[in-house]
Design a protein around this motif. Structure first.
Motif, PDB file in Angstrom:
ATOM      1  N   LEU A 101      19.713  44.941  24.146  1.00 59.67           N
ATOM      2  CA  LEU A 101      18.860  43.811  23.775  1.00 59.67           C
ATOM      3  C   LEU A 101      18.219  43.213  25.016  1.00 59.67           C
ATOM      4  CD1 LEU A 101      21.136  42.021  21.148  1.00 59.67           C
ATOM      5  CD2 LEU A 101      19.252  43.605  20.728  1.00 59.67           C
ATOM      6  N   GLN A 102      16.952  42.876  24.902  1.00 57.70           N
ATOM      7  CA  GLN A 102      16.232  42.284  26.018  1.00 57.70           C
ATOM      8  C   GLN A 102      16.336  40.760  25.984  1.00 57.70           C
ATOM      9  OE1 GLN A 102      14.891  44.362  28.340  1.00 57.70           O
ATOM     10  NE2 GLN A 102      15.766  45.988  27.068  1.00 57.70           N
ATOM     11  N   GLY A 103      16.280  40.125  27.141  1.00 54.88           N
ATOM     12  CA  GLY A 103      16.263  38.665  27.203  1.00 54.88           C
ATOM     13  C   GLY A 103      17.635  38.050  26.998  1.00 54.88           C
ATOM     14  N   ASP A 104      17.660  36.719  27.022  1.00 46.19           N
ATOM     15  CA  ASP A 104      18.900  35.960  26.870  1.00 46.19           C
ATOM     16  C   ASP A 104      18.957  35.299  25.501  1.00 46.19           C
ATOM     17  OD1 ASP A 104      19.725  36.524  29.504  1.00 46.19           O
ATOM     18  OD2 ASP A 104      18.468  34.892  30.282  1.00 46.19           O
ATOM     19  N   VAL A 105      20.174  34.894  25.127  1.00 47.13           N
ATOM     20  CA  VAL A 105      20.341  34.160  23.874  1.00 47.13           C
ATOM     21  C   VAL A 105      19.648  32.802  24.015  1.00 47.13           C
ATOM     22  CG1 VAL A 105      22.003  33.196  22.246  1.00 47.13           C
ATOM     23  CG2 VAL A 105      22.560  35.280  23.515  1.00 47.13           C
TER      24      VAL A 105
ATOM     25  N   PHE B 205      16.831  35.456  15.707  1.00 49.20           N
ATOM     26  CA  PHE B 205      16.976  36.678  16.500  1.00 49.20           C
ATOM     27  C   PHE B 205      15.628  37.288  16.894  1.00 49.20           C
ATOM     28  CE2 PHE B 205      18.376  41.315  16.665  1.00 49.20           C
ATOM     29  CZ  PHE B 205      19.030  41.185  17.880  1.00 49.20           C
ATOM     30  N   CYS B 206      14.523  36.662  16.489  1.00 52.37           N
ATOM     31  CA  CYS B 206      13.211  37.296  16.665  1.00 52.37           C
ATOM     32  C   CYS B 206      12.836  37.518  18.130  1.00 52.37           C
ATOM     33  CB  CYS B 206      12.120  36.500  15.950  1.00 52.37           C
ATOM     34  SG  CYS B 206      11.736  34.896  16.713  1.00 52.37           S
ATOM     35  N   THR B 207      13.351  36.689  19.053  1.00 55.24           N
ATOM     36  CA  THR B 207      12.979  36.823  20.465  1.00 55.24           C
ATOM     37  C   THR B 207      13.629  38.031  21.132  1.00 55.24           C
ATOM     38  OG1 THR B 207      14.790  35.340  21.090  1.00 55.24           O
ATOM     39  CG2 THR B 207      12.614  34.338  20.739  1.00 55.24           C
ATOM     40  N   ARG B 208      14.655  38.611  20.502  1.00 55.13           N
ATOM     41  CA  ARG B 208      15.367  39.745  21.104  1.00 55.13           C
ATOM     42  C   ARG B 208      15.402  40.971  20.202  1.00 55.13           C
ATOM     43  NH1 ARG B 208      21.129  37.974  22.619  1.00 55.13           N
ATOM     44  NH2 ARG B 208      20.987  39.560  24.227  1.00 55.13           N
ATOM     45  N   CYS B 209      14.869  40.856  18.992  1.00 50.99           N
ATOM     46  CA  CYS B 209      15.007  41.912  17.988  1.00 50.99           C
ATOM     47  C   CYS B 209      14.042  43.070  18.261  1.00 50.99           C
ATOM     48  CB  CYS B 209      14.751  41.338  16.595  1.00 50.99           C
ATOM     49  SG  CYS B 209      14.926  42.559  15.279  1.00 50.99           S
ATOM     50  N   PRO B 210      14.547  44.297  18.350  1.00 49.41           N
ATOM     51  CA  PRO B 210      13.661  45.447  18.564  1.00 49.41           C
ATOM     52  C   PRO B 210      12.797  45.781  17.348  1.00 49.41           C
ATOM     53  CG  PRO B 210      15.951  46.172  18.289  1.00 49.41           C
ATOM     54  CD  PRO B 210      15.978  44.684  18.355  1.00 49.41           C
TER      55      PRO B 210
END
Length: 330
Positions: free
Chosen positions: A279-283, A295-300
């Protein structure tokens, strides 16, 4: 929702636990941390529901909120047929014997100035009218049940190992014959060599006393071993819930897929075939969750709708729930 011929012992609906944020000279409320943000699940009598997710997702807060160790922001909690979501703390005293908790850190949850006998006896002093002799016999019986030598009843917590301290905490939780126990990462602070012993003890006690567990953990291998069904949390919300084998064999939510791909595979031939999802980015911060799906900011697999509309938590197959636009009807 969550239709099942078996009656749930615990029923949680749209539970929210928001902690206020104060700032400035006059300590004005400037926001809130949405630690638990609208979760729903049932725990059937006699089962173990595993609650998993990465650190900071709200698992422990959810467990404490279900037992009303916090005054919740909103939602409904029913335990053993009684609604306790908005019950004042002083009126919850009569419900405490039914619901108990095993805490994560046995060192911090045991009073260092009390002997083992006094620690295990304390719930009996508060909630029963047993005679001193009956209490002493009950403490000895509980120590036997969790595998502690009753000769050590006069010792203090510092004289015990981490695994033994956790057994003391389990004995204390069992003192009032509860029906429901929240196990808040009960093995996280223990050596790996001791973890299996404590989990096996919990399973034996469940069979012996007919207990129902909410087992909170970030150890997916241990959850797979002990849980009947598994709920996956991300940033204050339950994103998927299914029975254990179904969830591990065929995860439907992108976050669950990423989480399970991180579990080490001991078989080298299978490990080579396993695709690791990074997963990219942080929580994001729970005080400022993303608009739309958390979850949209990290979802592939994120789509445009994920960034604007919150997905509905719904049943996508019998006994299987997910909150994802990939499974919402168009």
């Amino acid at each position: 929702m969550l239709d099942n011929p078996q009656k749930p012992l615990v029923s949680v609906r749209d539970l929210k636990m928001h902690f206020p944020i104060y700032a400035g000279l006059f300590r004005r409320r400037v926001g809130e941390v949405k630690a638990v943000d609208g979760i729903s699940f049932d725990v059937m009598e006699g089962e173990t529901l595993g609650l998993v997710g990465e650190s900071g997702c709200g698992k422990s807060t959810a467990g404490r909120s279900v037992l009303r160790l916090y005054d919740i922001t909103s939602g409904q909690i029913e335990i053993d047929g009684r609604q306790i979501g908005d019950t004042p703390q002083n009126q919850l005293r009569g419900m405490r014997p039914t619901m108990q908790m095993v805490f994560q850190d046995p060192q911090a949850s045991l009073n260092p100035r009390m002997t083992v006998e006094a620690i295990i006896r304390e719930p009996l002093d508060e909630h029963t009218t047993l005679t001193p002799t009956e209490k002493r016999d009950k403490v000895a019986e509980l120590m036997d049940a969790v595998g502690l030598n009753r000769k050590f009843a006069g010792r203090y917590p510092h004289a015990f190992s981490g695994g033994q301290r956790q057994r003391i905490g389990i004995a204390r939780a069992l003192a009032l014959n509860p029906k429901f126990i929240v196990c808040d990462e009960p093995i996280a602070a223990l050596d790996v060599s001791i973890q299996a012993q404590v989990v096996n003890l919990l399973e034996d006690l469940q069979e012996k006393y007919g207990l129902t567990y909410l087992f909170i953990s970030h150890d997916l291998s241990m959850v797979r071993h002990i849980a009947t069904r598994v709920a996956v949390m991300y940033l204050g919300k339950v994103v998927e819930l299914a029975d254990r084998e179904t969830l591990f064999a065929d995860p439907q939510h992108p976050y669950t897929q990423a989480l399970l791909s991180a579990v080490p595979e001991p078989d080298p031939s299978l490990a080579r075939k396993t695709e690791r999802i990074i997963l990219q980015g942080d929580v994001p911060s729970p005080s400022k969750p993303p608009k739309g799906c958390n979850f949209c900011t990290r979802c592939p697999a994120a789509m445009d709708i994920c960034k604007t509309g919150e997905p509905e938590y719904r049943e996508i197959a019998p006994g299987r729930f997910a909150a994802c636009h990939l499974h919402n009807p168009t």
